[in-house]
Design an enzyme around this catalytic site. Structure first.
Site: not given
Ligand code: SAH
Length: 208
Positions: A58
């Site tokens: 984000s």
């Molecule tokens: N705070 C992170 C956001 C990454 S996007 C950053 O700044 O990089 C959201 C993330 O959630 C992705 O890496 C995706 O793989 C993960 N995600 C999606 N579903 C999930 C789940 N059920 N459990 C754990 N992670 C999940």
């Protein structure tokens, strides 16, 4: 001042952070170290950026808002769901006392662990698993921050929240993903307020 340091300082200034602890964390956690070097100076712009596995980190202003509304204190035990590149995880490791972060992609969990490293005050555990189930082994948590949009508030996260604790989570609606704050009072997790509408990748069910 080197150009990258100036760019980081400019980014932090543009965020207009009112909490000095959050501002200090943003000053030391270098976003460029968490995203592909191909981004160059763009890493310091307030924009979402693509990360491996088709995911997105984000924009810093949104991360700052979520952390601010989460009410993380120096004594908080925090669970983050969706480690992604680990940038927000590293910020939390400068604000909390203990950080657990769960990521469903094995590749991202490994990458984030490497990028977060050990140069932060609070211990961080990155767990490869399904955030819909939370992480019961270290519960209860004072704060839970979810970085992917869920269809509903996962039951496991409600159970793993301490009394008086907060969950910040984007919940998908027809038009946007509403970042909501829930608080646990008298054993029940209740909606407290809306932070902002935004866009997130989905919180996918099951381990990747
Ligand atoms: N705070 C992170 C956001 C990454 S996007 C950053 O700044 O990089 C959201 C993330 O959630 C992705 O890496 C995706 O793989 C993960 N995600 C999606 N579903 C999930 C789940 N059920 N459990 C754990 N992670 C999940």
């Amino acid at each position: 001042m080197p150009r990258s340091q100036q760019a980081l300082a400019d980014l932090v200034a543009s965020l207009g952070l009112s909490d000095p602890r959050i501002e200090a964390a943003f000053r030391v956690v270098d976003r460029a170290a968490f995203v592909s070097s191909d981004y160059g100076g763009t890493a310091y712009s307030d924009r979402p950026l693509g990360i491996p596995e088709g995911q997105t980190t984000s924009q810093p202003s949104l991360i700052a808002q979520m952390i601010d509304h989460a009410g993380v204190t120096a004594g908080s035990k925090v669970l983050e769901v969706g480690t992604g590149c680990g940038f927000q995880t590293a910020l939390l490791a400068h604000l909390a006392t203990e950080v657990y972060s769960i990521e469903r992609s094995l590749a991202l969990a490994d990458l984030a662990r490497e990028r977060i490293g050990g140069n932060h005050p609070a211990p961080v555990s990155v767990i490869h698993g399904d955030g819909w189930e939370g992480y019961g082994a270290a519960a209860p948590y004072d704060v839970i921050v979810v970085s992917a949009a869920a269809s509903t508030l996962p039951d496991a996260l409600q159970e793993q929240l301490r009394e008086g604790g907060r969950i910040v989570i984007p919940i998908a609606t027809q038009h946007s993903d509403d970042v909501l704050v829930f608080v646990k009072r008298d054993g029940r997790v209740e909606l407290d307020h809306l932070v902002t509408p935004a866009r997130f990748v989905p919180l996918v069910k099951g381990q990747g």
